[in-house]
Scaffold this motif. Structure first.
Motif, PDB file in Angstrom:
ATOM      1  N   VAL A   1       0.874  -1.181   0.000  1.00  0.00           N
ATOM      2  CA  VAL A   1       0.000   0.000   0.000  1.00  0.00           C
ATOM      3  C   VAL A   1       0.904   1.222   0.000  1.00  0.00           C
ATOM      4  O   VAL A   1       1.883   1.273   0.746  1.00  0.00           O
ATOM      5  N   SER A   2       0.611   2.193  -0.855  1.00  0.00           N
ATOM      6  CA  SER A   2       1.452   3.390  -0.920  1.00  0.00           C
ATOM      7  C   SER A   2       1.175   4.301   0.276  1.00  0.00           C
ATOM      8  O   SER A   2       0.115   4.227   0.915  1.00  0.00           O
ATOM      9  N   ASP A   3       2.142   5.162   0.583  1.00  0.00           N
ATOM     10  CA  ASP A   3       1.972   6.132   1.666  1.00  0.00           C
ATOM     11  C   ASP A   3       0.725   6.984   1.454  1.00  0.00           C
ATOM     12  O   ASP A   3      -0.016   7.276   2.400  1.00  0.00           O
ATOM     13  N   ARG A   4       0.507   7.403   0.194  1.00  0.00           N
ATOM     14  CA  ARG A   4      -0.632   8.292  -0.101  1.00  0.00           C
ATOM     15  C   ARG A   4      -1.961   7.566   0.099  1.00  0.00           C
ATOM     16  O   ARG A   4      -2.932   8.136   0.623  1.00  0.00           O
ATOM     17  N   ASP A   5      -2.029   6.290  -0.354  1.00  0.00           N
ATOM     18  CA  ASP A   5      -3.275   5.541  -0.176  1.00  0.00           C
ATOM     19  C   ASP A   5      -3.558   5.305   1.306  1.00  0.00           C
ATOM     20  O   ASP A   5      -4.711   5.364   1.750  1.00  0.00           O
ATOM     21  N   MET A   6      -2.504   5.026   2.086  1.00  0.00           N
ATOM     22  CA  MET A   6      -2.695   4.798   3.522  1.00  0.00           C
ATOM     23  C   MET A   6      -3.141   6.090   4.206  1.00  0.00           C
ATOM     24  O   MET A   6      -4.045   6.076   5.055  1.00  0.00           O
ATOM     25  N   ALA A   7      -2.521   7.223   3.826  1.00  0.00           N
ATOM     26  CA  ALA A   7      -2.906   8.509   4.412  1.00  0.00           C
ATOM     27  C   ALA A   7      -4.359   8.849   4.069  1.00  0.00           C
ATOM     28  O   ALA A   7      -5.115   9.350   4.913  1.00  0.00           O
ATOM     29  N   ALA A   8      -4.757   8.553   2.815  1.00  0.00           N
ATOM     30  CA  ALA A   8      -6.142   8.813   2.413  1.00  0.00           C
ATOM     31  C   ALA A   8      -7.114   7.952   3.219  1.00  0.00           C
ATOM     32  O   ALA A   8      -8.203   8.403   3.608  1.00  0.00           O
ATOM     33  N   ALA A   9      -6.720   6.699   3.507  1.00  0.00           N
ATOM     34  CA  ALA A   9      -7.574   5.806   4.287  1.00  0.00           C
ATOM     35  C   ALA A   9      -7.699   6.304   5.735  1.00  0.00           C
ATOM     36  O   ALA A   9      -8.797   6.317   6.310  1.00  0.00           O
ATOM     37  N   TYR A  10      -6.572   6.725   6.330  1.00  0.00           N
ATOM     38  CA  TYR A  10      -6.610   7.285   7.686  1.00  0.00           C
ATOM     39  C   TYR A  10      -7.579   8.469   7.735  1.00  0.00           C
ATOM     40  O   TYR A  10      -8.399   8.598   8.647  1.00  0.00           O
ATOM     41  N   SER A  11      -7.435   9.362   6.754  1.00  0.00           N
ATOM     42  CA  SER A  11      -8.248  10.582   6.725  1.00  0.00           C
ATOM     43  C   SER A  11      -9.734  10.258   6.622  1.00  0.00           C
ATOM     44  O   SER A  11     -10.566  10.822   7.335  1.00  0.00           O
ATOM     45  N   GLU A  12     -10.064   9.311   5.726  1.00  0.00           N
ATOM     46  CA  GLU A  12     -11.466   8.967   5.478  1.00  0.00           C
ATOM     47  C   GLU A  12     -12.083   8.242   6.671  1.00  0.00           C
ATOM     48  O   GLU A  12     -13.182   8.569   7.130  1.00  0.00           O
ATOM     49  N   VAL A  13     -11.361   7.248   7.210  1.00  0.00           N
ATOM     50  CA  VAL A  13     -11.924   6.402   8.265  1.00  0.00           C
ATOM     51  C   VAL A  13     -11.988   7.133   9.602  1.00  0.00           C
ATOM     52  O   VAL A  13     -12.976   7.034  10.335  1.00  0.00           O
ATOM     53  N   LEU A  14     -10.932   7.898   9.918  1.00  0.00           N
ATOM     54  CA  LEU A  14     -10.870   8.555  11.221  1.00  0.00           C
ATOM     55  C   LEU A  14     -11.441   9.970  11.209  1.00  0.00           C
ATOM     56  O   LEU A  14     -11.498  10.633  12.251  1.00  0.00           O
ATOM     57  N   GLY A  15     -11.819  10.450  10.002  1.00  0.00           N
ATOM     58  CA  GLY A  15     -12.408  11.783   9.905  1.00  0.00           C
ATOM     59  C   GLY A  15     -11.431  12.899  10.200  1.00  0.00           C
ATOM     60  O   GLY A  15     -11.804  13.923  10.793  1.00  0.00           O
ATOM     61  N   LEU A  16     -10.174  12.731   9.780  1.00  0.00           N
ATOM     62  CA  LEU A  16      -9.137  13.737  10.034  1.00  0.00           C
ATOM     63  C   LEU A  16      -8.757  14.444   8.736  1.00  0.00           C
ATOM     64  O   LEU A  16      -8.783  13.854   7.657  1.00  0.00           O
ATOM     65  N   GLU A  17      -8.371  15.715   8.842  1.00  0.00           N
ATOM     66  CA  GLU A  17      -7.913  16.462   7.680  1.00  0.00           C
ATOM     67  C   GLU A  17      -6.498  16.042   7.318  1.00  0.00           C
ATOM     68  O   GLU A  17      -5.716  15.615   8.171  1.00  0.00           O
ATOM     69  N   ARG A  18      -6.164  16.182   6.027  1.00  0.00           N
ATOM     70  CA  ARG A  18      -4.806  15.897   5.562  1.00  0.00           C
ATOM     71  C   ARG A  18      -3.936  17.136   5.719  1.00  0.00           C
ATOM     72  O   ARG A  18      -4.402  18.274   5.552  1.00  0.00           O
ATOM     73  N   ALA A  19      -2.667  16.942   6.057  1.00  0.00           N
ATOM     74  CA  ALA A  19      -1.701  18.042   6.088  1.00  0.00           C
ATOM     75  C   ALA A  19      -1.018  18.111   4.729  1.00  0.00           C
ATOM     76  O   ALA A  19      -0.446  17.120   4.278  1.00  0.00           O
ATOM     77  N   VAL A  20      -1.109  19.263   4.065  1.00  0.00           N
ATOM     78  CA  VAL A  20      -0.463  19.442   2.758  1.00  0.00           C
ATOM     79  C   VAL A  20       0.833  20.222   2.951  1.00  0.00           C
ATOM     80  O   VAL A  20       1.139  20.714   4.043  1.00  0.00           O
ATOM     81  N   ALA A  21       1.606  20.328   1.875  1.00  0.00           N
ATOM     82  CA  ALA A  21       2.945  20.923   1.969  1.00  0.00           C
ATOM     83  C   ALA A  21       2.911  22.330   2.568  1.00  0.00           C
ATOM     84  O   ALA A  21       3.798  22.711   3.347  1.00  0.00           O
ATOM     85  N   GLU A  22       1.849  23.110   2.238  1.00  0.00           N
ATOM     86  CA  GLU A  22       1.775  24.497   2.725  1.00  0.00           C
ATOM     87  C   GLU A  22       1.524  24.582   4.229  1.00  0.00           C
ATOM     88  O   GLU A  22       1.729  25.639   4.842  1.00  0.00           O
ATOM     89  N   ASP A  23       1.058  23.480   4.826  1.00  0.00           N
ATOM     90  CA  ASP A  23       0.742  23.496   6.256  1.00  0.00           C
ATOM     91  C   ASP A  23       1.981  23.400   7.142  1.00  0.00           C
ATOM     92  O   ASP A  23       1.917  23.719   8.336  1.00  0.00           O
ATOM     93  N   TYR A  24       3.098  22.935   6.581  1.00  0.00           N
ATOM     94  CA  TYR A  24       4.293  22.762   7.408  1.00  0.00           C
ATOM     95  C   TYR A  24       4.937  24.119   7.681  1.00  0.00           C
ATOM     96  O   TYR A  24       5.082  24.948   6.779  1.00  0.00           O
ATOM     97  N   PRO A  25       5.332  24.371   8.942  1.00  0.00           N
ATOM     98  CA  PRO A  25       5.781  25.725   9.328  1.00  0.00           C
ATOM     99  C   PRO A  25       7.150  26.076   8.751  1.00  0.00           C
ATOM    100  O   PRO A  25       7.939  25.200   8.373  1.00  0.00           O
ATOM    101  N   GLU A  26       7.404  27.392   8.687  1.00  0.00           N
ATOM    102  CA  GLU A  26       8.706  27.884   8.236  1.00  0.00           C
ATOM    103  C   GLU A  26       9.731  27.808   9.358  1.00  0.00           C
ATOM    104  O   GLU A  26      10.931  27.656   9.106  1.00  0.00           O
ATOM    105  N   ASP A  27       9.263  27.934  10.600  1.00  0.00           N
ATOM    106  CA  ASP A  27      10.157  27.902  11.763  1.00  0.00           C
ATOM    107  C   ASP A  27       9.654  26.857  12.749  1.00  0.00           C
ATOM    108  O   ASP A  27       8.458  26.534  12.776  1.00  0.00           O
ATOM    109  N   PRO A  28      10.549  26.324  13.604  1.00  0.00           N
ATOM    110  CA  PRO A  28      10.147  25.302  14.575  1.00  0.00           C
ATOM    111  C   PRO A  28       9.067  25.820  15.529  1.00  0.00           C
ATOM    112  O   PRO A  28       9.075  26.983  15.932  1.00  0.00           O
ATOM    113  N   ILE A  29       8.121  24.941  15.884  1.00  0.00           N
ATOM    114  CA  ILE A  29       7.055  25.251  16.838  1.00  0.00           C
ATOM    115  C   ILE A  29       7.389  24.552  18.168  1.00  0.00           C
ATOM    116  O   ILE A  29       7.699  23.360  18.186  1.00  0.00           O
TER     117      ILE A  29
END
Length: 577
Positions: free
Chosen positions: A57-85
């Motif tokens: 199973v590819s990483d993307r397919d597994m992430a899509a399954a997690y999102s769909e089954v658990l009702g969670l939003e996906r984190a896209v490239a723009e969501d990652y911060p520029e500086d450490p949190i």
């Protein structure tokens, strides 16, 4: 009232729901699941992680399954911060091992990207360490790891190379056993896997690994164009090449002669077949791997780009009850894919089809495919002689390389068989003169060849970001010449063409995939007469155009006008006639 589930029970229940979802979506065959379950039980690893690790199973397919089954939003490239949190509140080792990264903090709530949201202990640990409520988003492992490295590690190239050098150690390349052990170590396996994964992600058709005195160069052929990638440390040359040779079941002790092999592989949930070729050079062995994606290849004339007059003429030739169809073009112009597409169209219950190939590129159900093996005397000519006694209706010969093969193919066509084969020539008319030069008699050619297809591949413009523009007068003039299709804009209107833009869908290149431009020469009475008179390829081409053959150049101009490719791509691979 039922008792609430414990943390472990909840994790197992969520995992079962995710796996059931993957099966419902057709992403996980039952056989693959059983194999992964056995390995997971043996190693005591989570089943969901084993599915990804094995490439089932590819990483993307597994992430899509997690999102769909658990009702969670996906984190896209723009969501990652520029500086450490919350730097310092979570240890680097914990973030790397758990593949978790803080995205933003707001109002006492911490939003995190996590690769495995089914593991509830990760969220609990983050909440305890930071003293904040935690909100989960599903992230891709590769994106989380890249963000961790960018924000918290940022190692220098020199340090990374020094680490790999330390792991490789000092050894003599003549010590084959040491080299074999080295190629089986984790750092080298990880390096080769990264090269192959990057190739699949970038849609590469070939991977070139080339050793030089002070560099190990890695290049990918993407949409027909070679592009250089990050180079592994030169110190790893022998180990990387040995690792690939072990995977392809080649002799790692033999470095003086070329070798060929293949690697069946599953990467990101896709069945891949890698054809491996090694050639000795001054500084080691040059390796080229051709990636054949068994699942994404489409044996369909529409998908390949055949349409209009070339397609009509090709279908007409394929409908002939006997005779020869030749497909010509340079290496890498898609000849084999076109032949497989033609065979798929002809593959019906009432026909027996046999092929002789070097090597067999794609396995097609219902077709008998014979691999050539010159080392034991199984040549094209030898196999063809045996095939004729197998009572076939259709024969496909991988390539007409010599006079003997060509003569047997001609004899097969004369005795009522349909024969498909390839030839290396620049255009369709040259196919006739090439066979004459090989020594095939002209009267046999005219009575057996039904048609000759010549083709090239041009890069397909990305439909998401292509940009229209007004053609300059000198460029527009090309479309008004007699040899070009008469495509004149409306009165007073400029000629509109398209150029590449660049977006995420095409990785910023402006192109996505390739399509065929083609010409089909049909053996008419006038063409037969020209062949019998030993006319030149130029004259045969002129007659064919008079009788309605659209040349590759014309077909390319037509597709440039449609916005499927650019005029520059057409001029790169086809000459004006």
């Amino acid at each position: 009232m039922e008792a609430p589930l414990s943390g472990v029970e909840q994790t197992l229940a969520d995992e079962a729901r995710v796996i059931a979802h993957l099966q419902q979506q057709g992403k996980l065959p039952a056989g693959d699941l059983a194999r992964a379950r056995k390995l997971a039980d043996d190693s005591a690893d989570p089943l969901r992680g084993m599915l990804v690790r094995l490439g089932l199973v590819s990483d993307r397919d597994m992430a899509a399954a997690y999102s769909e089954v658990l009702g969670l939003e996906r984190a896209v490239a723009e969501d990652y911060p520029e500086d450490p949190i919350l730097e310092g509140q979570l240890s680097l080792r914990f973030m790397k091992d758990s593949r978790v990264l803080p995205l933003r903090e707001q109002g006492g709530e911490l939003e995190i990207a996590v690769a495995d949201p089914v593991d509830h202990f990760i969220a609990q640990a983050v909440a305890m360490a930071t003293g904040r409520a935690v909100q989960l988003r599903v992230g891709l492992p590769t994106e989380i790891e890249a963000a961790i490295e960018r924000l918290y590690e940022q190692p220098s190239d020199e340090a990374a190379e020094a680490d790999l050098d330390a792991e490789l150690g000092n050894f003599s390349e003549e010590d084959i056993e040491h080299l074999r052990d080295l190629a089986s170590e984790a750092p080298v396996i990880r390096l080769v896997n990264q090269i192959l994964q990057r190739a699949v992600e970038s849609r590469a058709s070939d991977v070139h690994i080339e050793p030089f005195a002070d560099q190990l160069k890695v290049r990918y052929r993407i949409d027909g164009i070679l592009k250089e990638s990050e180079s592994p440390p030169v110190r790893s040359t022998a180990a990387v090449i040995s690792r690939i040779k072990i995977m392809a079941k080649l002799n790692i002790a033999e470095r003086r002669l070329p070798q060929d092999g293949r690697i069946p592989l599953r990467i990101q949930g896709r069945e891949m077949d890698l054809r491996v070729s090694t050639v000795p050079t001054m500084f080691g062995e040059s390796v080229v791997m051709r990636l054949l994606d068994k699942e994404s290849v489409s044996f369909d004339f529409d998908a390949l780009g055949f349409d209009g007059p070339p397609r009509e003429r090709l279908i007409k030739v394929l409908e002939q009850p006997f005779g020869i169809l030749l497909v010509t073009g340079p290496t890498g112009s898609g000849k084999s894919t076109t032949l497989y597409t033609a065979l798929s169209r002809l593959n019906t219950e009432d026909r027996k089809i046999i092929t002789v190939e070097d090597p067999v590129e794609y396995q097609v159900a219902g077709i008998n495919q014979i691999p050539v093996k010159a080392s034991i005397g199984m040549t094209f000519a030898g196999a063809l002689r045996a095939i004729v006694r197998q009572d076939p209706d259709i024969i496909m010969v991988g390539e007409m390389r010599d006079l003997e093969t060509a003569r047997i193919a001609v004899q097969s066509a004369l005795t009522g068989h349909v024969v498909l084969s390839t030839l290396h020539t620049n255009d369709a008319p040259s196919g006739v003169t090439r066979l004459l030069d090989m020594g095939v008699e002209e009267y046999l050619l005219t009575s057996t060849i039904n048609g000759i297809l010549a083709q090239r591949l041009v890069r397909r413009l990305c439909p998401e970001c292509r940009e229209p523009y007004e053609a300059r007068p000198e460029l527009a003039a090309r479309f008004q010449r007699p040899e070009a299709p008469q495509v004149a804009p409306e009165e007073g209107q400029p000629l509109r063409l398209y150029r590449p833009g660049g977006c995420k869908a095409c990785n910023g290149s402006g192109y996505r995939g390739r399509l065929v431009i083609a010409e089909v020469l049909v053996m008419t009475d006038r063409v037969r007469k020209a062949v019998l008179s030993h006319e030149t390829a130029t004259e045969i081409g002129r007659i064919a155009r008079e009788e309605g053959m659209m040349t590759m150049y014309q077909d390319g101009l037509r597709k440039a006008l449609d916005g499927r490719t650019t005029i520059e791509e057409v001029l790169r691979v086809a000459e004006e006639n």
